[in-house]
Design a protein around this motif. Structure first.
Motif, PDB file in Angstrom:
ATOM      1  N   UNK A 196       0.838  -1.193   0.000  1.00 48.03           N
ATOM      2  CA  UNK A 196       0.000   0.000   0.000  1.00 48.03           C
ATOM      3  C   UNK A 196       0.877   1.248   0.000  1.00 48.03           C
ATOM      4  N   UNK A 197       0.717   2.076  -1.019  1.00 53.93           N
ATOM      5  CA  UNK A 197       1.468   3.331  -1.082  1.00 53.93           C
ATOM      6  C   UNK A 197       1.035   4.228   0.080  1.00 53.93           C
ATOM      7  N   UNK A 198       2.003   4.709   0.828  1.00 51.90           N
ATOM      8  CA  UNK A 198       1.715   5.499   2.027  1.00 51.90           C
ATOM      9  C   UNK A 198       1.984   6.974   1.745  1.00 51.90           C
ATOM     10  N   UNK A 199       0.901   7.773   1.572  1.00 50.89           N
ATOM     11  CA  UNK A 199       1.092   9.189   1.229  1.00 50.89           C
ATOM     12  C   UNK A 199       1.243  10.096   2.448  1.00 50.89           C
ATOM     13  N   UNK A 200       1.250   9.547   3.649  1.00 48.76           N
ATOM     14  CA  UNK A 200       1.255  10.373   4.850  1.00 48.76           C
ATOM     15  C   UNK A 200       2.602  11.077   5.034  1.00 48.76           C
ATOM     16  N   UNK A 201       2.580  12.279   5.607  1.00 46.77           N
ATOM     17  CA  UNK A 201       3.840  13.020   5.819  1.00 46.77           C
ATOM     18  C   UNK A 201       4.831  12.194   6.625  1.00 46.77           C
ATOM     19  N   UNK A 202       6.060  12.174   6.165  1.00 43.69           N
ATOM     20  CA  UNK A 202       7.101  11.428   6.852  1.00 43.69           C
ATOM     21  C   UNK A 202       7.189   9.977   6.459  1.00 43.69           C
ATOM     22  N   UNK A 203       6.189   9.469   5.739  1.00 44.87           N
ATOM     23  CA  UNK A 203       6.214   8.068   5.312  1.00 44.87           C
ATOM     24  C   UNK A 203       7.124   7.922   4.098  1.00 44.87           C
ATOM     25  N   UNK A 204       7.658   6.746   3.935  1.00 41.86           N
ATOM     26  CA  UNK A 204       8.512   6.493   2.767  1.00 41.86           C
ATOM     27  C   UNK A 204       8.139   5.150   2.160  1.00 41.86           C
ATOM     28  N   UNK A 205       8.046   5.129   0.863  1.00 44.84           N
ATOM     29  CA  UNK A 205       7.770   3.879   0.160  1.00 44.84           C
ATOM     30  C   UNK A 205       6.360   3.373   0.410  1.00 44.84           C
TER      31      UNK A 205
END
Length: 242
Positions: A160-169
């Motif tokens: 699952x692509x994680x668009x949250x701030x600070x998330x990577x990959x």
């Protein structure tokens, strides 16, 4: 059962549909799926993704609900292709209006119809659903890198692509692996292939992590406690294998 049959079924049980969904989030997900279906059929796009989403949402109904019983007893076509017509926009709108006009425990309609208030923004519902799926335990960054090094991409795994701030990959939910290892569970790979996790990882994750009336629980929680064949059979009920 064609998509049109499915909507006819929902109209036929309209007085009990909302009552079978006492949880507001479940009711909103059914409504959001119906809006997606309405948009698909009015713009001429394939109804298949929206119908699959609707079928997943309806799995929140209790197993004794007449809609659940009908869905267990008859397969339906997940698309409007070929000789299986897509549902008419009016039929979709009728079911959506009936669902939104009445909450659980509301008395049956009589006399003049009350105006239907706008439902929640589908974009907000989608964002909340994705936040819920991103919150489940997942592989750490180093674990994900080790998995890629040892086994490659494995398209049947949910990422699952994680668009949250600070998330990577991307996040790879941990339920897909043998506990304490990076060994993917064979049944998970088979079910993910059925659910087309490579194309729709969010939909596959939602199936695994949401309540399922046919399995009487959350599929991911049932891994190792129910036969693999039952999990695969429940997934087949969703994707409609001809």
């Amino acid at each position: 059962m064609t998509p049109e049959d499915l909507l006819t079924l929902l109209v036929g049980h309209r007085e009990r549909l909302a009552d079978g969904l006492p949880d507001a989030e479940d009711r909103q997900e059914v409504a959001a799926a119906l809006r997606e279906l309405h948009e698909a059929v009015t713009t001429g796009r394939s109804a298949s993704p929206a119908v699959r989403r609707l079928r997943r949402a309806l799995s929140a109904l209790p197993p004794e609900h007449p809609v659940s019983e009908a869905l267990r007893s008859r397969r339906y076509a997940a698309d409007g292709a070929g000789d299986r017509p897509a549902p008419a926009p009016d039929a979709v709108g009728t079911v959506l209006n009936l669902l939104e006009a009445r909450g659980p425990g509301t008395a049956p309609e009589s006399g003049a119809r009350k105006a239907v208030q706008p439902g929640p923004d589908p974009a907000d519902l989608l964002a909340a659903a994705r936040e819920r799926l991103l919150s489940v335990p997942a592989l750490s960054g180093p674990e994900h890198a080790q998995l890629l090094d040892s086994q490659g991409e494995l398209p049947a795994l949910i990422r699952l692509a994680d668009p949250r701030p600070g998330a990577s990959g991307s996040r790879c939910p941990r339920f897909q692996f043998l506990p304490g290892t990076l060994q993917p569970l064979a049944v998970v790979l088979r079910v993910n292939s059925l659910l087309r996790a490579d194309v729709d990882p969010w939909g596959a994750a939602d199936w695994w992590l949401g309540g399922n009336s046919w399995l009487h629980g959350v599929p991911a929680d049932l891994l190792g406690t129910v036969p693999d064949e039952e999990l695969e059979g429940a997934a087949l009920e969703l994707v409609e294998s001809d």
